[in-house]
Each structure stands twice: as C-alpha cells, then as structure tokens.
Design a protein around this motif. Structure first.
Motif, PDB file in Angstrom:
ATOM      1  N   ARG A   1      10.075  13.445  66.328  1.00 49.83           N
ATOM      2  CA  ARG A   1      10.062  12.107  66.904  1.00 49.83           C
ATOM      3  C   ARG A   1      10.824  12.183  68.214  1.00 49.83           C
ATOM      4  O   ARG A   1      12.025  12.447  68.225  1.00 49.83           O
ATOM      5  N   ILE A   2      10.114  11.992  69.295  1.00 46.58           N
ATOM      6  CA  ILE A   2      10.735  12.138  70.616  1.00 46.58           C
ATOM      7  C   ILE A   2      11.383  10.819  71.007  1.00 46.58           C
ATOM      8  O   ILE A   2      10.726   9.781  71.025  1.00 46.58           O
ATOM      9  N   ASN A   3      12.665  10.855  71.315  1.00 46.99           N
ATOM     10  CA  ASN A   3      13.382   9.625  71.615  1.00 46.99           C
ATOM     11  C   ASN A   3      13.766   9.474  73.075  1.00 46.99           C
ATOM     12  O   ASN A   3      14.117   8.384  73.505  1.00 46.99           O
ATOM     13  N   LYS A   4      13.735  10.596  73.790  1.00 49.62           N
ATOM     14  CA  LYS A   4      14.088  10.463  75.198  1.00 49.62           C
ATOM     15  C   LYS A   4      13.410  11.550  76.018  1.00 49.62           C
ATOM     16  O   LYS A   4      13.344  12.701  75.587  1.00 49.62           O
ATOM     17  N   MET A   5      12.914  11.165  77.170  1.00 49.17           N
ATOM     18  CA  MET A   5      12.423  12.144  78.133  1.00 49.17           C
ATOM     19  C   MET A   5      13.030  11.807  79.476  1.00 49.17           C
ATOM     20  O   MET A   5      13.093  10.633  79.849  1.00 49.17           O
ATOM     21  N   MET A   6      13.514  12.828  80.171  1.00 49.39           N
ATOM     22  CA  MET A   6      13.990  12.600  81.529  1.00 49.39           C
ATOM     23  C   MET A   6      13.290  13.624  82.400  1.00 49.39           C
ATOM     24  O   MET A   6      13.300  14.818  82.081  1.00 49.39           O
ATOM     25  N   GLY A   7      12.687  13.158  83.468  1.00 48.46           N
ATOM     26  CA  GLY A   7      11.910  14.085  84.260  1.00 48.46           C
ATOM     27  C   GLY A   7      12.265  14.072  85.726  1.00 48.46           C
ATOM     28  O   GLY A   7      12.488  13.015  86.320  1.00 48.46           O
ATOM     29  N   ILE A   8      12.351  15.277  86.287  1.00 45.33           N
ATOM     30  CA  ILE A   8      12.296  15.425  87.738  1.00 45.33           C
ATOM     31  C   ILE A   8      10.843  15.774  87.995  1.00 45.33           C
ATOM     32  O   ILE A   8      10.426  16.920  87.812  1.00 45.33           O
TER      33      ILE A   8
ATOM     34  N   ASP B   1      12.931   6.141  77.399  1.00 48.21           N
ATOM     35  CA  ASP B   1      13.907   6.107  76.319  1.00 48.21           C
ATOM     36  C   ASP B   1      13.359   5.207  75.211  1.00 48.21           C
ATOM     37  O   ASP B   1      12.775   4.170  75.484  1.00 48.21           O
ATOM     38  N   ARG B   2      13.534   5.629  73.984  1.00 44.35           N
ATOM     39  CA  ARG B   2      13.060   4.798  72.871  1.00 44.35           C
ATOM     40  C   ARG B   2      14.136   4.694  71.811  1.00 44.35           C
ATOM     41  O   ARG B   2      14.753   5.692  71.438  1.00 44.35           O
ATOM     42  N   SER B   3      14.381   3.487  71.354  1.00 47.40           N
ATOM     43  CA  SER B   3      15.233   3.321  70.177  1.00 47.40           C
ATOM     44  C   SER B   3      14.800   2.065  69.445  1.00 47.40           C
ATOM     45  O   SER B   3      14.306   1.120  70.060  1.00 47.40           O
ATOM     46  N   SER B   4      14.949   2.085  68.145  1.00 47.64           N
ATOM     47  CA  SER B   4      14.509   0.974  67.282  1.00 47.64           C
ATOM     48  C   SER B   4      13.092   0.523  67.620  1.00 47.64           C
ATOM     49  O   SER B   4      12.809  -0.687  67.657  1.00 47.64           O
ATOM     50  N   GLY B   5      12.228   1.463  67.944  1.00 47.51           N
ATOM     51  CA  GLY B   5      10.827   1.125  68.175  1.00 47.51           C
ATOM     52  C   GLY B   5      10.519   0.530  69.534  1.00 47.51           C
ATOM     53  O   GLY B   5       9.374   0.243  69.856  1.00 47.51           O
ATOM     54  N   LYS B   6      11.571   0.321  70.356  1.00 47.66           N
ATOM     55  CA  LYS B   6      11.342  -0.261  71.680  1.00 47.66           C
ATOM     56  C   LYS B   6      11.569   0.779  72.772  1.00 47.66           C
ATOM     57  O   LYS B   6      12.489   1.589  72.681  1.00 47.66           O
ATOM     58  N   ALA B   7      10.756   0.690  73.816  1.00 51.19           N
ATOM     59  CA  ALA B   7      10.836   1.694  74.867  1.00 51.19           C
ATOM     60  C   ALA B   7      11.295   1.101  76.193  1.00 51.19           C
ATOM     61  O   ALA B   7      11.140  -0.098  76.445  1.00 51.19           O
ATOM     62  N   GLU B   8      11.865   1.964  77.002  1.00 52.17           N
ATOM     63  CA  GLU B   8      12.219   1.609  78.373  1.00 52.17           C
ATOM     64  C   GLU B   8      11.773   2.764  79.254  1.00 52.17           C
ATOM     65  O   GLU B   8      12.059   3.921  78.940  1.00 52.17           O
ATOM     66  N   VAL B   9      11.043   2.467  80.314  1.00 57.97           N
ATOM     67  CA  VAL B   9      10.613   3.528  81.222  1.00 57.97           C
ATOM     68  C   VAL B   9      10.968   3.115  82.644  1.00 57.97           C
ATOM     69  O   VAL B   9      10.678   1.994  83.063  1.00 57.97           O
ATOM     70  N   SER B  10      11.636   4.015  83.359  1.00 57.54           N
ATOM     71  CA  SER B  10      12.062   3.688  84.712  1.00 57.54           C
ATOM     72  C   SER B  10      12.151   4.941  85.562  1.00 57.54           C
ATOM     73  O   SER B  10      12.214   6.046  85.052  1.00 57.54           O
ATOM     74  N   VAL B  11      12.146   4.708  86.866  1.00 56.88           N
ATOM     75  CA  VAL B  11      12.336   5.800  87.825  1.00 56.88           C
ATOM     76  C   VAL B  11      13.378   5.329  88.813  1.00 56.88           C
ATOM     77  O   VAL B  11      13.267   4.223  89.342  1.00 56.88           O
ATOM     78  N   GLN B  12      14.400   6.138  89.071  1.00 53.95           N
ATOM     79  CA  GLN B  12      15.442   5.761  90.014  1.00 53.95           C
ATOM     80  C   GLN B  12      16.296   6.973  90.374  1.00 53.95           C
ATOM     81  O   GLN B  12      16.370   7.913  89.602  1.00 53.95           O
ATOM     82  N   PRO B  13      16.939   6.897  91.535  1.00 46.88           N
ATOM     83  CA  PRO B  13      17.932   7.928  91.798  1.00 46.88           C
ATOM     84  C   PRO B  13      19.068   7.721  90.801  1.00 46.88           C
ATOM     85  O   PRO B  13      19.520   6.587  90.613  1.00 46.88           O
ATOM     86  N   ALA B  14      19.485   8.790  90.153  1.00 46.33           N
ATOM     87  CA  ALA B  14      20.519   8.649  89.126  1.00 46.33           C
ATOM     88  C   ALA B  14      21.417   9.872  89.180  1.00 46.33           C
ATOM     89  O   ALA B  14      21.072  10.896  89.778  1.00 46.33           O
TER      90      ALA B  14
ATOM     91  N   TYR C   1      12.954  17.117  80.700  1.00 46.97           N
ATOM     92  CA  TYR C   1      13.912  17.281  79.618  1.00 46.97           C
ATOM     93  C   TYR C   1      13.444  16.389  78.476  1.00 46.97           C
ATOM     94  O   TYR C   1      13.133  15.211  78.699  1.00 46.97           O
ATOM     95  N   VAL C   2      13.342  16.940  77.292  1.00 42.77           N
ATOM     96  CA  VAL C   2      12.831  16.187  76.147  1.00 42.77           C
ATOM     97  C   VAL C   2      13.864  16.224  75.027  1.00 42.77           C
ATOM     98  O   VAL C   2      14.327  17.306  74.648  1.00 42.77           O
ATOM     99  N   TYR C   3      14.240  15.064  74.536  1.00 48.84           N
ATOM    100  CA  TYR C   3      15.158  15.020  73.400  1.00 48.84           C
ATOM    101  C   TYR C   3      14.393  14.559  72.167  1.00 48.84           C
ATOM    102  O   TYR C   3      13.904  13.432  72.095  1.00 48.84           O
ATOM    103  N   GLY C   4      14.267  15.453  71.205  1.00 43.80           N
ATOM    104  CA  GLY C   4      13.599  15.111  69.949  1.00 43.80           C
ATOM    105  C   GLY C   4      14.632  14.940  68.849  1.00 43.80           C
ATOM    106  O   GLY C   4      15.657  15.627  68.835  1.00 43.80           O
ATOM    107  N   GLU C   5      14.340  14.025  67.951  1.00 44.40           N
ATOM    108  CA  GLU C   5      15.271  13.719  66.857  1.00 44.40           C
ATOM    109  C   GLU C   5      15.674  14.990  66.109  1.00 44.40           C
ATOM    110  O   GLU C   5      16.835  15.209  65.812  1.00 44.40           O
ATOM    111  N   ALA C   6      14.707  15.843  65.798  1.00 40.91           N
ATOM    112  CA  ALA C   6      15.005  17.047  65.029  1.00 40.91           C
ATOM    113  C   ALA C   6      15.301  18.243  65.933  1.00 40.91           C
ATOM    114  O   ALA C   6      16.236  18.997  65.704  1.00 40.91           O
ATOM    115  N   VAL C   7      14.520  18.414  66.967  1.00 45.52           N
ATOM    116  CA  VAL C   7      14.664  19.639  67.766  1.00 45.52           C
ATOM    117  C   VAL C   7      15.892  19.593  68.663  1.00 45.52           C
ATOM    118  O   VAL C   7      16.456  20.617  69.012  1.00 45.52           O
ATOM    119  N   GLY C   8      16.322  18.400  69.040  1.00 47.77           N
ATOM    120  CA  GLY C   8      17.439  18.289  69.971  1.00 47.77           C
ATOM    121  C   GLY C   8      16.958  18.433  71.403  1.00 47.77           C
ATOM    122  O   GLY C   8      15.892  17.941  71.746  1.00 47.77           O
TER     123      GLY C   8
END
Lengths: 432, 432
Positions: B150-157, B253-266, B285-292
């Motif tokens: 279950r993928i909960n976060k992706m951050m991409g360049i 980013d996803r948590s409790s079934g809700k997602a947020e998607v954005s692009v910004q300098p960070a 960069y992919v953060y999966g619940e099990a894989v890390g």
C-alpha cells in the motif's frame, strides 16, 4: 468466488512477513487479482514456536510433502532457505504443477537455470524477485522496464550488513572489529557473519543480476569475490581525503560480448549516486546503452520489505493464472557465456604503500607504472611519524587487471618498498 | 517469420530515438518477442526535414490516417505531443484495434482514463511508461513491483529543467534568471520554459503517478502547483545553512483514504536520498507501508532514454500479443477520489521574514505559532546590514496547511513585520 490457495515452506522472518501482507492487503489483492488469497498450509520446523504472526496451528506441518502434494495449493512460496534439499522440494512441487515464488538467492544462484527449465516445461511460473535486494523491484526493472535496452554495466550495493559496517566505519572512524560487534548487537549482522562480510552473499546476487541483465548463464563460480574484513580505517580515511567513498560493490560489466562479474570493496567518487547509499540500504546502479544511468534504491532485507517482493511475485503468478499464461515469461539466455580475461578487465586503482624514506623512492615506483603506460590521477605522500618511512597513496588512471597485478608483484621486490598496505578498485569515475 | 508492424505519429527527438532503438536492438527484440519489429509508416509535419536518423522517405506521410487506418500496423506509437487532436487520433486508432504506446504526459494527465477505458473495451493495450520520468521504469514498478504493498507517499523530482536550474543555483550561488539563461543556451530549458518552471509539467506527471500509486482517479485540476520563478538565491543559501536542499518536489500523500497532490519548491534534509539527485536527473521516492523507503533514479528526458521506455512498452505489447492477452492489464481505480482539505495536510515549513529591530519582535511572532501549538525546529536571526531590520529564518515543526496559512495572513498584520520574504514546505524529515 473461489480463493487461490497458497502453501509456504518456512515461517521465519520473511515467511511471517508474507503471511502478514497477505492478510493485511487482502482488499488490494482482491482488487488486483479478482479473488481472495488464502494461506492453506505452512511447513515449519517447530509446531509450538512463538511467532511474529498469529497463525492457525492447524495450518502448520512438519512434513514438506503435506504442502507440496496438497492438490488445493496453486502456488508454493519458498522462504525456508537452504540449497540441496530445498531444490528437491521445488522440483517435486513443479512436477505437481505448482507455481513457485522464492526468496532464496543461494538456491537461485546455484540452480536457477535448472529450476527455471523444469518450471517452463510444466508451464509453471518461477519468480524470485525477493532473492536480490529485498524490497527493490530490480529484476522486473531489468527484464521489463529496460527490456528494449542493452545493459552494459551494473554496480550493486546488494548486502546490507557490509554497507552498514562500512558506513559506520566511515562516519565514526572506528575499526572493522568494533563496528561488526556493534552491528551484531543491533541485529544488522548475523552472529556468524562470514557469508556477508566475505562477500559471498553479494556474489550470489550479482550472479543472478548478471544472468538477467546480460542474458548469459553466469555461474556463481564465475564471480571473483573479496570481502571487507581487511578494510582498515586508514584506507577509509585516505579515500575520503581523496574524494572517494568505500563500498562493497558488486560489479557486472560487459563489453564486446564478454562479461566480468566481481564483488570487492571499491572506491566510488563522492558524487556518484551509489556513494550516498548508506547504512543497511541497498541500491543497484544500471548503465544501459540507450537509457544511460539509472539507479534503484531501497531496503535490501527485513521481514516486510522482502515479503513485499515475494507477494508482488505472487500477484504476478495470480495475474498469469487469470490470463492462462503461466510459465511463459521466462526467456532463455540470448548469449553464450564468455568471460573477460585479466588483460580485458580495466579499472582505476587505489594503492597504499609504505616506502623507505630514500631519495628516488617515488621515481622507482612511478617507473613500474609508466613502463606499462599507466599514469596517476592523484598522489598523496605523508611522512610516517617515528619511523623512517613514508606513506604513499596513489589513485591510478585505468589499467588492465593483468598489468596492475604484475606491477603489484614487482613492487614487492623493490628495495625501497617496506610494505604494500592495501589496494582497491576505483569505479564510477566516468573513465569507462 | 512475419514481422510485427509499427506506426509512428511524430518523428521528433523521441520519435527518432524510437526508430534508432528498434533498428539497433533488433537482435534483442527478436530474442524477447520472437519476431522482427518493423517501422511501417510515420506521420511527420515536413517530409523533407533533415532528421537525426536515416529513414526511408517512402515511410513518411503527412496524413495521420495513413498510419491510423493501415491494416498492417499492429501498434501505434504516439510521440507527436498535443492534446485534443492527438486524443482523437488515438481513439480512432483504438477503434481500428491498434495497441497504443505513448510518451504524452499532457494527454495522459488530461484524458488517460477515457483512453484506457476505450482501449480496454477493444482489448487493446495502452501503455505510457515514457510519460513520467523518461527512462526510469517507475510506472511498472508501482503497478507490478510494488503490487502487494500500500503506497502512502510519493515524492518526485520529475522535471529535469527545474532540477538543473536549482542545482546550479545551489552550487554557484547565482540567480534564477542567470541560470535559466544558461540552461536555455545549453538546451536544458526550452525557449518558452513556462510549463517547466511554473510546475505544470511536473503536476501532470504527479497526477499520473498518484492515479497509479493510490488507485484513485486524480485529475490534473486536483494538483496544487507552484513553480520556481520566485526562488531566490538567499532562500537557497539559508536552506543550506540549516542543512536543507531546495528541490522542485511533486508530493502525493495519502492517509486515511484521502489524498493530497502538489508540486512546489520544497526543502529536503541534505541526507534525504532525493537531495542528492542533481542536474537534469529525475527520481521518484516511494514510501510503501510494508516496503518502506525506495527510490528510482535516472534520466527524466532525452531522446534515447525516453525512447527506451517507449520501446520497452512496445515489448510489453508484443509479449501480450504472443500470449493473446492484450488489453487485460489495466486495472480500474480501487478507490473513489477523496482529497485532503487544508486542515488535513500537515508539513513542516521554512519561513523567512524581515522584522523591525525592536524589543519583543520575535516574541510576537512566536506567539502566533504557539497559540496554535506549533513549535520551531530551528531559528536563525541575523541583522540586515545598513537597515534597521533583522532577518529571521524559521523551520517549524509540523503544522496543518490551514494553521500555517492563517498565521501567514496574521503575520502580515503584525506591526513588527517589515516583509514576509518567502515560505516553503519542508519534507522528508521523518516527521510524517
């Protein structure tokens, strides 16, 4: 809807992770494969052992053939380890038309080709993503993602224990022995760490990678192996001064149809993507003729990361079952095995020697290299306190392994040389 | 052995790469798919233009329907770009039962769902690996390699131009305008760079990633977007002092079934794997619940890298043709779209303000934060030379977007504030 039944051989760290992911992610599995997935039978060594997952005691068995011969079981997941006995179990299971998912690098490195042939004959899938670099889907990326490219080089940090040790040695300036002890206490190294620290574990993974990446039957015996037990904190500290990071690197290199596969502690420029892979993390750097540089990074071990790879393979089997195309994805090697000889293997080298503090010492050393047309990228010379010796650290430009080995043996005979302290391959400098 | 026939729409940078790889790697294609692959017809805008590949003039046409309606053509490769007209071509081609491979992120971000539905109805494949992060096989990794997680976060360049600009700004201390000009001269930025520097290109890719990774129909309009045109060299230099690297980051980013998607300098901590991704390179960069934590790194654009992804997709189509299973791999979204509201989006923030050099100024600012329970991770205060002002740079602990935006508007009203200079999201600090 009929559930797909799965049998497990083994219920250790990875096995418990597999059971947990199958349970926890049942909704996703349902969505992707269209039916429930159920663990039917599990081979264990001890029926009463306390485990990291709750599992019905009725499912456990001490007899492998209760799993292998169970007619209800479609897919066998092998997470017990071992080579000879395990191979027999898997071959027998294939005869029973079971699809196989395994995390067993030792087995695949030693008998992968034989097992794949047997599976293909019986129209069974045999997947082993988890055998290399745990949670990183590197094998699929080589086979599918980079399917159209010609891969010419792979460099892997594929052993978490040694990467943890080298990272800590580099950060803390401590000795190998101190860090190994600490790693063992923290669970990052086995109590018997030999297969990790001597490089054998990494060699197995590199054989598997080379086989897939180069489409050539590379055997474990073809991989030259050197571990990290001789790496000193001085070596690491001099490397740093020269802008390099020490890593245990598996190298698989191909040119003109010939391959070289090796595992050794080697130096990478600090700016190389692999140099930033720290602690227990793994990464595989892949150079493709068309795609250029890519890298795949992630956890190389651990219960859930490895189990993710196992269950993702299971999903692959189930998708194939739905489409009726099992056993048809394995591709036989395209090329005959041809290995590079020492005069065909080129690399830069790091060399650290103690020389007597005499006039002309460096000139004598330099002469040995220039006779063979090898020049230096960097030299560092320092006096050794309290001794009438100097420390010389050299990074050479590219040299053949043959030339470099010859120079080494000649160096030993030079009267100005007190001792050849260490030598390492230097990679990733764009000199290929 | 009958050759598989391929048609191309477009023969620009990527199209020429595709033709070259199909030619150069014919032996590998033969081995993997079992038959030759041949380019039959190519839509171009100008029949006489000089091109990076030699191609028989007879194969070129100005009429798209000469390609789309050609009965011999099995697979259509779309590398012409554009949205509305191109969509019509592809829908028409699907009606002609042609499988589609496309590199067109604009089209997939805007109409991917509609096209996939049409393709699946006609039992046609529609693959688009090349649309995100060029040569990095990230879409396959999400769909297959991490299938069980279950993928909960992706951050991409995921935009090479902006990563090149920010890397150079960070290394050279130059201004945005200077580096943009240089990048345009070197071909790393378009003469009209708007879609890159304003973040729209990255937003399209993040919508595609979020759709696949979260199995949810995220639209381009759901992605909040901010580009890099306002990033100053001061912001970058203060970030550095505090141990952070500035990148244009796509966040899903996803948590409790809700997602947020954005692009910004960070800002990312220097030790984060994405912080070391430099120049024109991309990484996801992919953060999966099990894989890390996992990360996929490689060239995000360029003729041959992107063409590798296109031809690897083509190989996927051809393997499916051999097995007779085309059009059956697309999976409908598992979840209904639910987006996070500002009070549900949590992040750390970097804030740079100019305050009047008065007693109690910092206390007034701190009060606004502590009223909402937000504390600071780091503060830097420096006098501004020649002005009666001080520069304050703050890295907050986690705050909701709602709270932070309210604080920002209240800050503007504080009498001690001269100017709010800049604010950025801070990610990857393990505070999630």
């Amino acid at each position: 809807m009929k559930a797909i039944k799965v049998g497990l051989l083994g219920l250790g760290t990875v096995g418990c992770g597999v059971v947990r992911i199958i349970e926890d992610h049942q909704d996703k599995l349902m969505h992707v494969v269209g039916c429930p997935v159920e663990v039917k039978k599990v081979l264990v060594k001890d029926l009463d052992k306390k485990r990291a997952v709750n599992i019905d005691r009725e499912l456990l068995t001490l007899d492998p053939y209760e799993v292998i011969n169970d007619k209800d079981i479609d897919v066998l997941i092998e997470v017990m380890g071992g080579i000879d006995e395990t191979k027999i179990y898997l071959l027998d299971a294939i005869q029973e038309k079971k699809h196989i998912v395994t995390a067993n690098k030792d087995l695949i490195a030693a008998h992968g080709t034989e097992l794949l042939t047997a599976a293909t004959e019986k129209k069974c899938d045999l997947f082993y993503e988890a055998s290399v670099a745990g949670g990183i889907p590197i094998l699929r990326s080589l086979v599918d993602g980079l399917a159209s490219d010609r891969i010419n080089k792979m460099m892997g940090i594929v052993n978490g224990t040694t990467n943890y040790i080298l990272t800590k040695m580099s950060k803390n300036g401590s000795s190998y022995e101190e860090i190994l002890k600490e790693a063992q206490e923290l669970g990052f190294a086995e109590s018997d760490p030999e297969s990790d620290v001597e490089g054998l574990d990494a060699a197995r993974k590199m054989a598997i990678l080379a086989r897939l990446g180069f489409s050539m039957n590379v055997d474990l015996e073809d991989v030259s192996v050197k571990g990290i037990t001789q790496v000193s904190d001085d070596d690491i500290s001099y490397s740093k001064q020269l802008g390099y990071t020490m890593k245990l690197i598996g190298i698989a290199d191909r040119s003109s149809g010939k391959a070289e596969v090796s595992v050794q502690p080697a130096l990478l420029p600090d700016s190389h993507p692999l140099a930033a892979v720290n602690n227990e993390y793994n990464a595989v750097y892949v150079y493709g003729e068309a795609v250029g540089e890519t890298m795949f990074y992630g956890p190389g071990a651990g219960s859930l990361p490895t189990a993710t790879a196992v269950v993702s393979d299971l999903v692959g089997v189930l998708k194939n079952m739905r489409l009726g195309v099992n056993g048809r994805s394995a591709v036989a090697p395209q090329y005959d095995k041809q290995l590079k000889q020492p005069h065909e293997i080129f690399a830069q080298y790091f060399l650290r020697i103690h020389v007597k503090d005499q006039v002309g010492a460096l000139a004598k050393i330099t002469a040995l290299f220039s006779e063979r047309g090898i020049s230096f990228e960097k030299i560092l010379q320092l006096p050794l306190k309290g001794e009438n010796l100097a420390e010389i650290v050299i990074i050479t430009h590219k040299a053949s392994k043959k030339d470099f080995d010859e120079i080494l043996s000649e160096l030993h005979d030079l009267d100005v040389i007190d001792q050849v302290k260490s030598k390492y391959r230097v990679e990733g400098n764009g000199e290929s």
